[in-house]
Design a protein around this motif. Sequence first.
Motif, PDB file in Angstrom:
ATOM      1  N   CYS A 105       0.883  -1.183  -0.015  1.00  0.00           N
ATOM      2  CA  CYS A 105      -0.110   0.094  -0.021  1.00  0.00           C
ATOM      3  C   CYS A 105       0.808   1.323   0.037  1.00  0.00           C
ATOM      4  O   CYS A 105       0.622   2.404   0.529  1.00  0.00           O
ATOM      5  N   ILE A 106       2.008   1.060  -0.679  1.00  0.00           N
ATOM      6  CA  ILE A 106       2.953   2.318  -0.330  1.00  0.00           C
ATOM      7  C   ILE A 106       2.686   3.539  -0.922  1.00  0.00           C
ATOM      8  O   ILE A 106       2.922   4.540  -0.481  1.00  0.00           O
ATOM      9  N   TYR A 107       2.232   3.466  -2.225  1.00  0.00           N
ATOM     10  CA  TYR A 107       1.771   4.865  -2.764  1.00  0.00           C
ATOM     11  C   TYR A 107       0.642   5.560  -2.072  1.00  0.00           C
ATOM     12  O   TYR A 107       0.941   6.886  -1.810  1.00  0.00           O
ATOM     13  N   PRO A 108      -0.320   5.103  -1.829  1.00  0.00           N
ATOM     14  CA  PRO A 108      -1.351   5.583  -0.907  1.00  0.00           C
ATOM     15  C   PRO A 108      -0.726   6.151   0.331  1.00  0.00           C
ATOM     16  O   PRO A 108      -1.136   7.365   0.797  1.00  0.00           O
ATOM     17  N   ILE A 109       0.193   5.425   1.310  1.00  0.00           N
ATOM     18  CA  ILE A 109       0.802   5.899   2.311  1.00  0.00           C
ATOM     19  C   ILE A 109       1.403   7.292   2.096  1.00  0.00           C
ATOM     20  O   ILE A 109       1.337   8.321   2.814  1.00  0.00           O
ATOM     21  N   TRP A 117      -4.086  13.249   0.091  1.00  0.00           N
ATOM     22  CA  TRP A 117      -4.779  12.953  -0.831  1.00  0.00           C
ATOM     23  C   TRP A 117      -5.650  11.894  -0.741  1.00  0.00           C
ATOM     24  O   TRP A 117      -5.243  11.134   0.466  1.00  0.00           O
ATOM     25  N   SER A 118      -6.553  11.251  -1.257  1.00  0.00           N
ATOM     26  CA  SER A 118      -7.236  10.014  -1.380  1.00  0.00           C
ATOM     27  C   SER A 118      -7.085   9.042  -2.226  1.00  0.00           C
ATOM     28  O   SER A 118      -6.746   9.594  -3.596  1.00  0.00           O
ATOM     29  N   ASN A 131      -3.754  -7.857   2.883  1.00  0.00           N
ATOM     30  CA  ASN A 131      -2.631  -7.357   3.916  1.00  0.00           C
ATOM     31  C   ASN A 131      -2.824  -5.809   3.688  1.00  0.00           C
ATOM     32  O   ASN A 131      -2.581  -5.082   4.620  1.00  0.00           O
ATOM     33  N   ALA A 132      -2.901  -5.179   2.559  1.00  0.00           N
ATOM     34  CA  ALA A 132      -3.097  -3.658   2.487  1.00  0.00           C
ATOM     35  C   ALA A 132      -4.207  -3.021   3.224  1.00  0.00           C
ATOM     36  O   ALA A 132      -4.128  -2.315   3.848  1.00  0.00           O
ATOM     37  N   GLN A 133      -5.381  -3.845   3.356  1.00  0.00           N
ATOM     38  CA  GLN A 133      -6.433  -3.451   4.180  1.00  0.00           C
ATOM     39  C   GLN A 133      -6.048  -3.649   5.700  1.00  0.00           C
ATOM     40  O   GLN A 133      -6.693  -2.660   6.407  1.00  0.00           O
ATOM     41  N   ILE A 134      -5.429  -4.636   5.947  1.00  0.00           N
ATOM     42  CA  ILE A 134      -4.732  -4.643   7.207  1.00  0.00           C
ATOM     43  C   ILE A 134      -3.935  -3.454   7.783  1.00  0.00           C
ATOM     44  O   ILE A 134      -4.179  -2.701   8.827  1.00  0.00           O
ATOM     45  N   ILE A 135      -3.032  -2.961   6.884  1.00  0.00           N
ATOM     46  CA  ILE A 135      -2.270  -1.712   6.864  1.00  0.00           C
ATOM     47  C   ILE A 135      -3.415  -0.429   7.245  1.00  0.00           C
ATOM     48  O   ILE A 135      -3.130   0.457   8.080  1.00  0.00           O
ATOM     49  N   ILE A 136      -4.301  -0.508   6.159  1.00  0.00           N
ATOM     50  CA  ILE A 136      -5.056   0.656   6.227  1.00  0.00           C
ATOM     51  C   ILE A 136      -6.005   0.742   7.557  1.00  0.00           C
ATOM     52  O   ILE A 136      -6.332   1.608   8.222  1.00  0.00           O
ATOM     53  N   LYS A 144     -10.046   6.704   6.112  1.00  0.00           N
ATOM     54  CA  LYS A 144     -10.877   7.559   5.388  1.00  0.00           C
ATOM     55  C   LYS A 144     -10.517   7.828   4.106  1.00  0.00           C
ATOM     56  O   LYS A 144     -11.142   8.434   3.242  1.00  0.00           O
ATOM     57  N   LYS A 145      -9.305   7.660   3.726  1.00  0.00           N
ATOM     58  CA  LYS A 145      -8.504   7.940   2.532  1.00  0.00           C
ATOM     59  C   LYS A 145      -8.279   6.955   1.556  1.00  0.00           C
ATOM     60  O   LYS A 145      -7.916   7.120   0.501  1.00  0.00           O
ATOM     61  N   VAL A 146      -8.226   5.767   1.954  1.00  0.00           N
ATOM     62  CA  VAL A 146      -7.934   4.595   0.999  1.00  0.00           C
ATOM     63  C   VAL A 146      -9.133   3.520   0.811  1.00  0.00           C
ATOM     64  O   VAL A 146      -9.431   3.086   1.785  1.00  0.00           O
ATOM     65  N   GLU A 147      -9.322   3.298  -0.520  1.00  0.00           N
ATOM     66  CA  GLU A 147     -10.398   2.268  -0.721  1.00  0.00           C
ATOM     67  C   GLU A 147      -9.645   1.067  -1.617  1.00  0.00           C
ATOM     68  O   GLU A 147      -8.904   1.347  -2.427  1.00  0.00           O
ATOM     69  N   LEU A 148     -10.039  -0.046  -1.394  1.00  0.00           N
ATOM     70  CA  LEU A 148      -9.346  -1.227  -2.288  1.00  0.00           C
ATOM     71  C   LEU A 148     -10.344  -1.621  -3.137  1.00  0.00           C
ATOM     72  O   LEU A 148     -11.375  -1.818  -2.631  1.00  0.00           O
TER      73      LEU A 148
END
Length: 285
Positions: A105-109, A117-118, A131-136, A144-148
């Motif tokens: 999830c590196i670019y969203p972070i 940004w969102s 795994n990215a969802q766990i990080i979020i 509230k900024k990242v949707e997968l």
Amino acid sequence: MHKNNQHTGRYDFEKLSEIYPLLNDHIIANVTGEPTINFFNPISVKALNTALLMLHYNINYWDIPEGALCPPIPSRADYIHHLKDLISSKDSKVKCLDIGVGASCIYPIIGVGSYGWSFVGSDINPQSLANAQIIIDKNPLLKKKVELRLQPDNTKIFDGIINSTDYFDATICNPPFHSSAQNASKSSLRKLRNLTGKKVKEVSLNFGGSDNELWCDGGELKFIKSMIGESAQFKNNCGWFTTLVSNGDNLESLFRCLDGLKVNDFGSVDMQIGNKMSRILAWKF
């Protein structure tokens, strides 16, 4: 590096190990006695990345599965900062689509941490998205900024991800470079031989990477041409379409492809991190 990149110069290992004490187990001295890590050790690289994300992007949890791509933070940050220049907006309401968000999830972070940004992040691998969802979920900054979104068809890029009501200021992508698993392994062996000066028989990827992250049929050129072709279907849903291009020799062919679609504007931006040169290809209708 871009002037806004926080990762110029040497890493501040004192601050990094203070915010993430487990990094201390991986710090060694280089030939001049200065602190560093073993960049050939994937566990050490992951520990460094964790500390960097905590120190610079207000992340309190980050982890990736064994074998997942462990991205080099400085180059990923450079992409985001160049994208900011391209968008030319001071508005934090910018929304981006990350094609191939991966387990990290590196670019969203970086985009959330740097500019507020969102993001929508897509991937063909359900395990990577899990795994990215766990990080979020473990980082309030991202919730509230990242949707997968899962891409159900591995022959598609935007189709199946972009909804009719979506609008993205920009899309980003770090496409798979190699045309086969065999080519990916050969390339890694060459890099290790060049860096160590020793004959290496087995590949040990310090930055990891699963098959879909490292290679696809036809390699980078075919993938990006498919992306360009699909982008025409979603010209009303996106401002700028962008992607990394590792092989500069591919640019001429990609420019011809864009010219054939009669896009309104296109070009490339060079990025250099150390000895590594890449470029961002960008186009808009």
